[in-house]
Write a protein that holds these residues in place. Sequence first.
Motif, PDB file in Angstrom:
ATOM      1  N   VAL A  89     -29.411   6.914   3.732  1.00 58.58           N
ATOM      2  CA  VAL A  89     -28.188   6.202   4.110  1.00 58.58           C
ATOM      3  C   VAL A  89     -27.194   7.197   4.689  1.00 58.58           C
ATOM      4  O   VAL A  89     -26.788   8.150   4.013  1.00 58.58           O
ATOM      5  CB  VAL A  89     -27.572   5.464   2.899  1.00 58.58           C
ATOM      6  N   TRP A  90     -26.812   6.977   5.931  1.00 64.24           N
ATOM      7  CA  TRP A  90     -25.884   7.863   6.630  1.00 64.24           C
ATOM      8  C   TRP A  90     -24.530   7.167   6.673  1.00 64.24           C
ATOM      9  O   TRP A  90     -24.335   6.220   7.443  1.00 64.24           O
ATOM     10  CB  TRP A  90     -26.364   8.139   8.047  1.00 64.24           C
ATOM     11  N   GLY A  91     -23.616   7.612   5.839  1.00 64.61           N
ATOM     12  CA  GLY A  91     -22.345   6.918   5.714  1.00 64.61           C
ATOM     13  C   GLY A  91     -22.568   5.606   4.998  1.00 64.61           C
ATOM     14  O   GLY A  91     -22.898   5.587   3.813  1.00 64.61           O
ATOM     15  N   SER A  92     -22.448   4.502   5.716  1.00 63.79           N
ATOM     16  CA  SER A  92     -22.675   3.182   5.124  1.00 63.79           C
ATOM     17  C   SER A  92     -23.884   2.483   5.716  1.00 63.79           C
ATOM     18  O   SER A  92     -24.156   1.326   5.404  1.00 63.79           O
ATOM     19  CB  SER A  92     -21.437   2.296   5.334  1.00 63.79           C
TER      20      SER A  92
ATOM     21  N   ASN B 290     -40.775   6.401  15.679  1.00 66.97           N
ATOM     22  CA  ASN B 290     -41.680   7.542  15.575  1.00 66.97           C
ATOM     23  C   ASN B 290     -40.885   8.849  15.508  1.00 66.97           C
ATOM     24  O   ASN B 290     -41.171   9.724  14.683  1.00 66.97           O
ATOM     25  CB  ASN B 290     -42.640   7.551  16.768  1.00 66.97           C
ATOM     26  N   ILE B 291     -39.865   8.956  16.363  1.00 63.16           N
ATOM     27  CA  ILE B 291     -39.005  10.145  16.349  1.00 63.16           C
ATOM     28  C   ILE B 291     -38.258  10.232  15.020  1.00 63.16           C
ATOM     29  O   ILE B 291     -38.131  11.308  14.421  1.00 63.16           O
ATOM     30  CB  ILE B 291     -38.001  10.093  17.522  1.00 63.16           C
ATOM     31  N   LEU B 292     -37.763   9.090  14.530  1.00 59.69           N
ATOM     32  CA  LEU B 292     -37.060   9.085  13.246  1.00 59.69           C
ATOM     33  C   LEU B 292     -37.997   9.510  12.120  1.00 59.69           C
ATOM     34  O   LEU B 292     -37.598  10.270  11.216  1.00 59.69           O
ATOM     35  CB  LEU B 292     -36.480   7.698  12.965  1.00 59.69           C
ATOM     36  N   ASN B 293     -39.230   9.038  12.149  1.00 59.18           N
ATOM     37  CA  ASN B 293     -40.190   9.425  11.115  1.00 59.18           C
ATOM     38  C   ASN B 293     -40.455  10.932  11.145  1.00 59.18           C
ATOM     39  O   ASN B 293     -40.568  11.571  10.092  1.00 59.18           O
ATOM     40  CB  ASN B 293     -41.497   8.654  11.285  1.00 59.18           C
TER      41      ASN B 293
ATOM     42  N   TYR C 255     -33.962  12.906  19.119  1.00 57.98           N
ATOM     43  CA  TYR C 255     -34.137  13.747  17.929  1.00 57.98           C
ATOM     44  C   TYR C 255     -32.901  14.619  17.714  1.00 57.98           C
ATOM     45  O   TYR C 255     -32.389  14.732  16.596  1.00 57.98           O
ATOM     46  CB  TYR C 255     -35.381  14.613  18.079  1.00 57.98           C
ATOM     47  N   ARG C 256     -32.406  15.220  18.780  1.00 60.23           N
ATOM     48  CA  ARG C 256     -31.220  16.076  18.665  1.00 60.23           C
ATOM     49  C   ARG C 256     -29.994  15.267  18.258  1.00 60.23           C
ATOM     50  O   ARG C 256     -29.169  15.726  17.462  1.00 60.23           O
ATOM     51  CB  ARG C 256     -30.966  16.809  19.990  1.00 60.23           C
ATOM     52  N   GLU C 257     -29.866  14.049  18.797  1.00 57.92           N
ATOM     53  CA  GLU C 257     -28.726  13.201  18.455  1.00 57.92           C
ATOM     54  C   GLU C 257     -28.782  12.792  16.987  1.00 57.92           C
ATOM     55  O   GLU C 257     -27.760  12.780  16.289  1.00 57.92           O
ATOM     56  CB  GLU C 257     -28.715  11.962  19.353  1.00 57.92           C
ATOM     57  N   LEU C 258     -29.975  12.452  16.494  1.00 55.69           N
ATOM     58  CA  LEU C 258     -30.136  12.108  15.081  1.00 55.69           C
ATOM     59  C   LEU C 258     -29.783  13.311  14.192  1.00 55.69           C
ATOM     60  O   LEU C 258     -29.155  13.151  13.141  1.00 55.69           O
ATOM     61  CB  LEU C 258     -31.570  11.652  14.802  1.00 55.69           C
ATOM     62  N   THR C 259     -30.196  14.488  14.611  1.00 57.70           N
ATOM     63  CA  THR C 259     -29.882  15.707  13.856  1.00 57.70           C
ATOM     64  C   THR C 259     -28.377  15.891  13.736  1.00 57.70           C
ATOM     65  O   THR C 259     -27.847  16.184  12.654  1.00 57.70           O
ATOM     66  CB  THR C 259     -30.504  16.945  14.544  1.00 57.70           C
ATOM     67  N   LYS C 260     -27.682  15.704  14.856  1.00 56.50           N
ATOM     68  CA  LYS C 260     -26.230  15.881  14.873  1.00 56.50           C
ATOM     69  C   LYS C 260     -25.553  14.868  13.949  1.00 56.50           C
ATOM     70  O   LYS C 260     -24.662  15.224  13.155  1.00 56.50           O
ATOM     71  CB  LYS C 260     -25.716  15.735  16.312  1.00 56.50           C
ATOM     72  N   ILE C 261     -25.962  13.613  14.029  1.00 53.57           N
ATOM     73  CA  ILE C 261     -25.342  12.568  13.213  1.00 53.57           C
ATOM     74  C   ILE C 261     -25.649  12.794  11.730  1.00 53.57           C
ATOM     75  O   ILE C 261     -24.763  12.689  10.875  1.00 53.57           O
ATOM     76  CB  ILE C 261     -25.830  11.173  13.659  1.00 53.57           C
ATOM     77  N   TYR C 262     -26.903  13.122  11.440  1.00 53.60           N
ATOM     78  CA  TYR C 262     -27.321  13.329  10.034  1.00 53.60           C
ATOM     79  C   TYR C 262     -26.500  14.433   9.382  1.00 53.60           C
ATOM     80  O   TYR C 262     -25.979  14.272   8.279  1.00 53.60           O
ATOM     81  CB  TYR C 262     -28.805  13.687   9.995  1.00 53.60           C
TER      82      TYR C 262
ATOM     83  N   VAL D 106     -30.927   1.770  11.204  1.00 50.10           N
ATOM     84  CA  VAL D 106     -29.873   1.080  11.946  1.00 50.10           C
ATOM     85  C   VAL D 106     -29.203   2.040  12.918  1.00 50.10           C
ATOM     86  O   VAL D 106     -28.924   1.692  14.077  1.00 50.10           O
ATOM     87  CB  VAL D 106     -28.838   0.473  10.968  1.00 50.10           C
ATOM     88  N   VAL D 107     -28.942   3.250  12.454  1.00 51.43           N
ATOM     89  CA  VAL D 107     -28.320   4.261  13.312  1.00 51.43           C
ATOM     90  C   VAL D 107     -29.220   4.577  14.498  1.00 51.43           C
ATOM     91  O   VAL D 107     -28.775   4.613  15.653  1.00 51.43           O
ATOM     92  CB  VAL D 107     -28.032   5.547  12.509  1.00 51.43           C
ATOM     93  N   MET D 108     -30.508   4.790  14.212  1.00 52.85           N
ATOM     94  CA  MET D 108     -31.454   5.094  15.294  1.00 52.85           C
ATOM     95  C   MET D 108     -31.488   3.977  16.322  1.00 52.85           C
ATOM     96  O   MET D 108     -31.415   4.227  17.538  1.00 52.85           O
ATOM     97  CB  MET D 108     -32.860   5.314  14.718  1.00 52.85           C
ATOM     98  N   LYS D 109     -31.580   2.741  15.863  1.00 51.43           N
ATOM     99  CA  LYS D 109     -31.677   1.592  16.770  1.00 51.43           C
ATOM    100  C   LYS D 109     -30.435   1.506  17.658  1.00 51.43           C
ATOM    101  O   LYS D 109     -30.536   1.273  18.868  1.00 51.43           O
ATOM    102  CB  LYS D 109     -31.852   0.304  15.970  1.00 51.43           C
ATOM    103  N   ARG D 110     -29.265   1.723  17.079  1.00 44.28           N
ATOM    104  CA  ARG D 110     -28.029   1.635  17.856  1.00 44.28           C
ATOM    105  C   ARG D 110     -27.938   2.756  18.891  1.00 44.28           C
ATOM    106  O   ARG D 110     -27.620   2.516  20.065  1.00 44.28           O
ATOM    107  CB  ARG D 110     -26.815   1.682  16.928  1.00 44.28           C
ATOM    108  N   VAL D 111     -28.237   3.986  18.483  1.00 45.46           N
ATOM    109  CA  VAL D 111     -28.180   5.128  19.404  1.00 45.46           C
ATOM    110  C   VAL D 111     -29.153   4.929  20.557  1.00 45.46           C
ATOM    111  O   VAL D 111     -28.832   5.164  21.722  1.00 45.46           O
ATOM    112  CB  VAL D 111     -28.504   6.442  18.658  1.00 45.46           C
TER     113      VAL D 111
END
Length: 229
Positions: free
Chosen positions: A191-194, A172-175, A217-224, A199-204
């Motif tokens: 696709v973030w990198g490879s 939901n946060i990713l959406n 949400y903030r962590e996804l922003t930083k990675i993206y 997948v990134v969301m699930k791992r984090v």
Amino acid sequence: MDKILLMLQLQAGLNEATNGDKWTEGITKNGKVINWKRCIYMECAEMIDSFTWKHWKNIDAQADWDNLQIEVIDVWHFIMSLAIEDYSQNLKGGVEDLAINISQLESFSDIDKQSEQFSPQVDVIAKIEDIMIHTLSKDTLNIEELIADFFDLVLMSGLDLQSLYKLYVGKNILNQFRQDNGYKDGSYIKVWGSEEDNVVMKRVWEENGELKPDSLYRELTKIYHSFNK
């Protein structure tokens, strides 16, 4: 019941934010028809592709159970949306009434127990196809039977209520993140990198057990932005 109610409320909120306040009438704020049944069976088809069902291709490949679990969450988004729409259009009540009825299903009590076991591939595919039949049938939809079959699939996919809830909140946060970063106009990069953003969301989410939704949400922003400067 609390987790079911919260998920339904989050889904209703997401649908209203992305589609407008008439989404339960089957139309977006842009005048586009919404077909939740089609969303479900198309997502189910993608779910089946998590398995090596093709007898002519990659016959020794292993099933992608991580991807299956992500697809289960995606289907849950659409099933909840269909259920809320069904209750609204047929004057059955609101999300609270729906949550109560879901919590009284026998299959709900089954998923409210810790589970990490995967069922045989052939059985999981058969259950996915049962769900597809519900949405492809011309008969009157029985939303409770559809949800009961979905909860069976949850268990067969190595999930339970707690993991379903956590992955749903994460997705939901990713959406929301996707919508805020150009998903509708096509500028969003999935696709973030490879790796796909799922997948990134699930791992984090799994690696940070104490992470809160706003922190995710903030962590996804930083990675993206680290991949898409």
